[in-house]
Write an enzyme that holds these catalytic residues in place. Structure first.
Site, PDB file in Angstrom:
ATOM      1  NE  ARG A  59      59.193  52.960  32.798  1.00 38.12           N
ATOM      2  CZ  ARG A  59      59.610  54.056  33.129  1.00 38.12           C
ATOM      3  NH1 ARG A  59      58.574  54.964  33.681  1.00 38.12           N
ATOM      4  NH2 ARG A  59      60.549  54.818  32.973  1.00 38.12           N
ATOM      5  CE1 TYR A 111      40.639  37.694  42.031  1.00 41.23           C
ATOM      6  CE2 TYR A 111      42.052  39.828  42.094  1.00 41.23           C
ATOM      7  CZ  TYR A 111      41.970  38.381  41.745  1.00 41.23           C
ATOM      8  OH  TYR A 111      43.192  37.770  41.582  1.00 41.23           O
ATOM      9  CG  ASP A 183      36.058  45.193  38.703  1.00 41.29           C
ATOM     10  OD1 ASP A 183      35.798  44.978  37.418  1.00 41.29           O
ATOM     11  OD2 ASP A 183      37.017  44.548  39.157  1.00 41.29           O
ATOM     12  CE  LYS A 208      39.884  37.004  35.438  1.00 42.09           C
ATOM     13  NZ  LYS A 208      40.704  38.014  36.089  1.00 42.09           N
TER      14      LYS A 208
HETATM   15  N1  PLP Z   1      38.431  42.486  38.871  1.00 38.97           N
HETATM   16  C1  PLP Z   1      37.735  41.296  38.874  1.00 38.97           C
HETATM   17  C2  PLP Z   1      36.286  41.059  38.977  1.00 38.97           C
HETATM   18  C3  PLP Z   1      38.532  40.176  38.747  1.00 38.97           C
HETATM   19  O1  PLP Z   1      37.644  38.912  38.630  1.00 38.97           O
HETATM   20  C4  PLP Z   1      39.804  40.114  38.584  1.00 38.97           C
HETATM   21  C5  PLP Z   1      40.831  38.859  38.398  1.00 38.97           C
HETATM   22  O2  PLP Z   1      40.298  37.844  38.815  1.00 38.97           O
HETATM   23  C6  PLP Z   1      40.429  41.470  38.743  1.00 38.97           C
HETATM   24  C7  PLP Z   1      39.803  42.361  39.009  1.00 38.97           C
HETATM   25  C8  PLP Z   1      42.029  41.424  38.843  1.00 38.97           C
HETATM   26  O3  PLP Z   1      42.625  41.225  37.357  1.00 38.97           O
HETATM   27  P1  PLP Z   1      43.828  40.743  36.860  1.00 38.97           P
HETATM   28  O4  PLP Z   1      43.972  39.359  37.245  1.00 38.97           O
HETATM   29  O5  PLP Z   1      43.881  40.971  35.428  1.00 38.97           O
HETATM   30  O6  PLP Z   1      45.156  41.777  37.807  1.00 38.97           O
END
Ligand code: PLP
Length: 391
Positions: A59, A111, A183, A208
């Site tokens: 962990r 997101y 991001d 992704k």
């Molecule tokens: N950032 C982006 C651009 C995303 O598209 C997503 C999820 O779709 C996330 C962060 C969050 O990621 P997770 O689903 O792995 O928690």
């Protein structure tokens, strides 16, 4: 910089980890063990007190399978350190709680889960969060003067593929003593490396493109050792570590990241060009199109234009829903970056939580379809879109 940045990206994706296997396996095995034994108390204390590197407790991230993953991830973004998390949201949460307590500025669209965390949950903890759209970027100075110390954004954004100038925003934030987190999920390190452009942190939903097969959930946060160390206890005590099996699966995926993303880029470009001027499509949002407003910036800060594009269907919401429902190869699913192509209506998935007025303010229309262009033959994908648009 990590040691292995001397090699090109393709080589780093495969040889990025120093972790070696005693039996000669070219890749570290999966250590599903939760704890690791020591020969003596002195040896144990060396690791517990950080005097020596070593495995201790999964962990905490002190596990050879996690180390291997993190070394490869760091090499890909050119980061001093990369830390793995059980999801992109877990990585963002640890970042915001450790570096965002003086206020967070979110630029542009993001997101939906990120927007909800920033708008609804973090303020419950007394964290001030501010939102400015790309058209309001002039307000950045005023918010930085107000004391916010973390600037966060996606580029390209979800779902309008808006681009932000990483160098310019980093320069402005740094002048006010603030840090910048990007991001980089949509671009992947193949197409964009924000740390090289002045950002302090990169965060990914590794679910992704990094994972790339729609079969794992993971996240990562990268940056310098100095900036990541304060995140350590948050990750440890929020319990945000990913399972070693998932870490191994993600390491496996990273070996093919470069070729996958190159193919995503080429196919998305072909699909975008086919959709441009199609009688059933009113707008195409793709950074690789010369007529797209962010094209020049994309050429300046990206190495490829990515596998994501958004089209706006002529007609009303029912017409757009009809196209989404008629697609055969594009699965109707709210994710991206996998081998299979996906279609989603931001209104029903990623941005469902926003009011219609807020979606409109952000330029997210009810007739938008976001496409994640997969690894199928692009001609088949274009034919699928054409049949769905024709009906
Ligand atoms: N950032 C982006 C651009 C995303 O598209 C997503 C999820 O779709 C996330 C962060 C969050 O990621 P997770 O689903 O792995 O928690």
């Amino acid at each position: 910089m990590s040691e292995n940045t001397a090699h090109s990206l393709a080589t780093r994706a495969i040889h990025g980890s120093k972790q070696k296997d005693a039996h000669g396996s070219p890749y570290p095995p999966v250590y599903n063990t939760t704890t690791f034994a020591f020969a003596s108390t002195a040896d144990l204390l060396d690791v517990v007190d950080g005097r020596k590197p070593g495995s201790l407790y999964t962990r905490y991230g002190l596990n050879p399978t996690i180390f291997a993953l993190e070394e490869t991830l760091a090499g890909l973004e050119g980061a001093e350190l990369a830390w793995a998390f059980c999801s992109g949201m877990a990585a963002e949460t640890a970042l915001f709680l450790s570096h965002g307590r003086d206020g967070i500025i979110c630029i542009g669209d993001a997101y939906g889960g990120t927007l909800e965390l920033l708008a609804a949950q973090l303020p419950l903890l007394g964290i001030r969060t501010h939102f400015i759209l790309g058209s309001e970027i002039d307000r950045l100075d005023e918010l930085l003067v107000g004391g916010a110390k973390l600037v966060f954004f996606e580029t390209p954004t979800n779902p309008t593929l808006e681009l932000f100038d990483i160098r310019a925003i980093a320069a402005k934030a740094h002048a006010h003593g603030a840090r910048v987190a990007v991001d980089n999920t949509f671009a992947s390190p193949v197409n964009q490396r924000p740390l090289e452009l002045g950002a302090d942190f990169v965060v990914h939903s590794a679910t992704k493109y990094l994972g790339g097969h729609s079969d794992l959930t993971a996240g990562t946060l990268m940056g310098t050792k100095e900036l990541l160390l304060p995140v350590w206890n948050w990750r440890k005590n929020l319990g945000s570590m990913l399972a070693p099996e998932t870490a191994s699966l993600l390491s496996r995926s990273l070996r093919t990241l470069i070729v996958r993303v190159q193919r995503h880029n080429a196919s998305a470009q072909a699909v975008a060009e086919a959709m441009l001027g199609h009688p059933g499509v009113s707008r195409v949002f793709y950074p690789g199109l010369p007529e797209f407003p962010g094209h020049a910036l994309a050429k300046g800060q990206m190495h490829g234009f990515g596998g994501m594009l958004t089209i706006e269907i002529k007609g009303d919401v029912a017409d757009a829903t009809g196209v989404a429902d008629r697609l055969r190869l594009f699965a109707l699913a709210p994710s991206l970056g996998g081998a299979e192509s996906l279609v989603t209506q931001p209104r029903t998935t990623t941005h469902h939580g926003l009011t219609p007025e807020e979606r409109a303010r952000r330029g997210i229309s009810d007739t938008m379809l976001r496409l994640s262009v997969g690894l199928e033959d692009p001609d088949d994908l274009i034919a699928d879109l054409e049949q769905a648009l024709r009906s």
